[in-house]
Write a protein that holds these residues in place. Sequence first.
Motif, PDB file in Angstrom:
ATOM      1  N   PRO A 104       4.545  -1.272  -7.635  1.00 25.34           N
ATOM      2  CA  PRO A 104       4.103  -1.742  -6.369  1.00 25.34           C
ATOM      3  C   PRO A 104       3.932  -3.431  -6.551  1.00 25.34           C
ATOM      4  O   PRO A 104       3.663  -3.804  -7.497  1.00 25.34           O
ATOM      5  CB  PRO A 104       2.571  -1.166  -6.204  1.00 25.34           C
ATOM      6  CG  PRO A 104       2.869   0.015  -6.595  1.00 25.34           C
ATOM      7  CD  PRO A 104       3.602  -0.176  -8.067  1.00 25.34           C
ATOM      8  N   TRP A 115       3.953   5.379  -5.935  1.00 28.17           N
ATOM      9  CA  TRP A 115       3.747   5.412  -7.105  1.00 28.17           C
ATOM     10  C   TRP A 115       2.846   6.171  -7.993  1.00 28.17           C
ATOM     11  O   TRP A 115       2.919   7.007  -8.835  1.00 28.17           O
ATOM     12  CB  TRP A 115       3.627   3.836  -7.602  1.00 28.17           C
ATOM     13  CG  TRP A 115       3.531   3.445  -9.003  1.00 28.17           C
ATOM     14  CD1 TRP A 115       2.347   3.630  -9.825  1.00 28.17           C
ATOM     15  CD2 TRP A 115       4.327   3.261 -10.300  1.00 28.17           C
ATOM     16  NE1 TRP A 115       2.570   3.438 -11.023  1.00 28.17           N
ATOM     17  CE2 TRP A 115       3.726   3.293 -11.306  1.00 28.17           C
ATOM     18  CE3 TRP A 115       5.534   3.154  -9.921  1.00 28.17           C
ATOM     19  CZ2 TRP A 115       4.178   2.834 -12.265  1.00 28.17           C
ATOM     20  CZ3 TRP A 115       6.358   2.696 -11.400  1.00 28.17           C
ATOM     21  CH2 TRP A 115       5.580   2.559 -12.390  1.00 28.17           C
ATOM     22  N   ASN A 116       1.511   5.940  -7.200  1.00 29.15           N
ATOM     23  CA  ASN A 116       0.581   6.775  -7.814  1.00 29.15           C
ATOM     24  C   ASN A 116       0.653   8.196  -7.719  1.00 29.15           C
ATOM     25  O   ASN A 116       0.173   9.204  -8.376  1.00 29.15           O
ATOM     26  CB  ASN A 116      -0.781   6.431  -7.090  1.00 29.15           C
ATOM     27  CG  ASN A 116      -1.404   4.926  -7.308  1.00 29.15           C
ATOM     28  OD1 ASN A 116      -0.747   4.398  -8.572  1.00 29.15           O
ATOM     29  ND2 ASN A 116      -2.351   4.455  -6.908  1.00 29.15           N
ATOM     30  N   GLU A 150      -1.819   0.752 -14.802  1.00 24.85           N
ATOM     31  CA  GLU A 150      -1.916  -0.448 -14.658  1.00 24.85           C
ATOM     32  C   GLU A 150      -1.961  -1.453 -15.978  1.00 24.85           C
ATOM     33  O   GLU A 150      -1.262  -2.405 -16.109  1.00 24.85           O
ATOM     34  CB  GLU A 150      -3.247  -0.929 -13.975  1.00 24.85           C
ATOM     35  CG  GLU A 150      -3.460  -2.703 -13.854  1.00 24.85           C
ATOM     36  CD  GLU A 150      -5.037  -3.117 -13.405  1.00 24.85           C
ATOM     37  OE1 GLU A 150      -5.488  -2.314 -12.358  1.00 24.85           O
ATOM     38  OE2 GLU A 150      -5.344  -4.209 -13.962  1.00 24.85           O
ATOM     39  N   VAL A 187      -0.514  -6.486  -9.030  1.00 20.95           N
ATOM     40  CA  VAL A 187      -0.746  -5.064  -9.786  1.00 20.95           C
ATOM     41  C   VAL A 187      -2.273  -5.075 -10.124  1.00 20.95           C
ATOM     42  O   VAL A 187      -3.019  -4.304  -9.906  1.00 20.95           O
ATOM     43  CB  VAL A 187       0.217  -4.990 -11.134  1.00 20.95           C
ATOM     44  CG1 VAL A 187      -0.268  -3.665 -11.751  1.00 20.95           C
ATOM     45  CG2 VAL A 187       1.676  -5.055 -10.559  1.00 20.95           C
ATOM     46  N   VAL A 217      -3.497   0.508  -8.956  1.00 16.75           N
ATOM     47  CA  VAL A 217      -1.934   1.128  -9.154  1.00 16.75           C
ATOM     48  C   VAL A 217      -2.288   1.669 -10.598  1.00 16.75           C
ATOM     49  O   VAL A 217      -2.715   1.088 -11.391  1.00 16.75           O
ATOM     50  CB  VAL A 217      -1.186  -0.252  -9.448  1.00 16.75           C
ATOM     51  CG1 VAL A 217       0.379   0.272 -10.162  1.00 16.75           C
ATOM     52  CG2 VAL A 217      -0.890  -1.040  -8.365  1.00 16.75           C
ATOM     53  N   ASP A 254       1.041  -1.194  -0.037  1.00 17.11           N
ATOM     54  CA  ASP A 254      -0.087   0.193   0.037  1.00 17.11           C
ATOM     55  C   ASP A 254       0.847   1.195  -0.214  1.00 17.11           C
ATOM     56  O   ASP A 254       0.432   2.391  -0.630  1.00 17.11           O
ATOM     57  CB  ASP A 254      -0.858  -0.006   1.165  1.00 17.11           C
ATOM     58  CG  ASP A 254      -1.882  -1.001   1.233  1.00 17.11           C
ATOM     59  OD1 ASP A 254      -2.174  -1.516  -0.059  1.00 17.11           O
ATOM     60  OD2 ASP A 254      -2.648  -1.330   2.286  1.00 17.11           O
ATOM     61  N   ARG A 310       2.367   1.599  -3.370  1.00 16.27           N
ATOM     62  CA  ARG A 310       1.411   1.845  -4.270  1.00 16.27           C
ATOM     63  C   ARG A 310       1.125   3.562  -4.354  1.00 16.27           C
ATOM     64  O   ARG A 310       0.915   4.305  -5.276  1.00 16.27           O
ATOM     65  CB  ARG A 310       0.114   1.283  -4.217  1.00 16.27           C
ATOM     66  CG  ARG A 310      -1.041   1.852  -4.919  1.00 16.27           C
ATOM     67  CD  ARG A 310      -2.369   1.041  -4.817  1.00 16.27           C
ATOM     68  NE  ARG A 310      -2.739   1.311  -3.355  1.00 16.27           N
ATOM     69  CZ  ARG A 310      -3.410   0.192  -2.942  1.00 16.27           C
ATOM     70  NH1 ARG A 310      -4.260  -0.642  -3.675  1.00 16.27           N
ATOM     71  NH2 ARG A 310      -3.848   0.359  -1.535  1.00 16.27           N
TER      72      ARG A 310
END
Length: 237
Positions: free
Chosen positions: A101, A62-63, A203, A195, A200, A56, A59
Motif C-alpha cells: 500500500p 494487502w491485509n 509493517e 506505510v 498495514v 485504503d 491496504r
Amino acid sequence: MNALELTGQARTHVVEPPGLQCLMHPDAASAYLAMRESAARSGIVLEAVSAFRHFDRQRQIWNAKFRGERPVLDAKGQPVAVDSLTEARRVEAILLWTAVPGSSRHHWGTDLDVVDRAAMPEGYAVRLEAAEYAPDGLFGPLTAWLDRHMRRFGFFRPYVTGRGGVRPEPWHLSYAPVARSALAALDVETLAAAVRGHEVLGEATILSRLPRIYRRYVRTIDHAPRMRSRWARPPAR
Ligand SMILES: [Zn+2]
C-alpha cells in the motif's frame, strides 16, 4: 503530485471522466478518452476495470492476502498457503502480484487495467490472466490494437516482461507523461511514511526491507520507449 497523492492517500489529483465509472488523473483521462474513441472505430470497446485506487483499498487487498482471506498465488498462478509461511516469506509471496500500500501505480490515476467489452460474451467474468491477452485469447485483438496504437496516446505497459518483481500484466497500461514524473517523485522516504503507522500488516518486515522492495517492485519496470515528439502534443480529438 504531493506525497499524499503519490501514495494514494488523497483524491485531489483525480477526476471522474464523463461516462466512465472510475477516477483518473485529468491528463491521463483525456488521453484515454481519445484512445477509447479511436479504438471504437476498430470495433474495440476499451473499458478500464481498474484505474485510480485509494491507499485504503490497496491496504484492504494487502491485509486480506496477509491474513489468507484472499488467495495468494505463486508465479505459476497456483495458490500459496500463506499461514504456513514466515512473515518475511509471506510479504515476498504477496509482492509478486500485489503492491505494498502506497506503492501502487494505480494510486497516481495514470495507470489502468483494460479489457475489450466488445469481445466479452455475456456474463463473462474477467480474470486478468495472461492467456486472455495472448494472440489466440479473448483479448488478443485488443493486445494487437494497443501494440500498434497506444503509444500515440502516451500509453505504455510497465509490466510486460516481468523483469522486475511484478509478474507480466498485459492488461496494465500507464500514461507515460504523468507517470514518469510520479515515479521520479516517489522516493523510499515517502513510501515509508505512507506505510508507517497506517495498519498495514507486516509493517515491520516491509519497513526493514523497503529500500529493496522499492528498487525491485517500484523502480524496476519496463520503461516507456523514448517519447516521440507527437506524444508531447495533446491527443487528437
Ligand atoms: Zn493494474
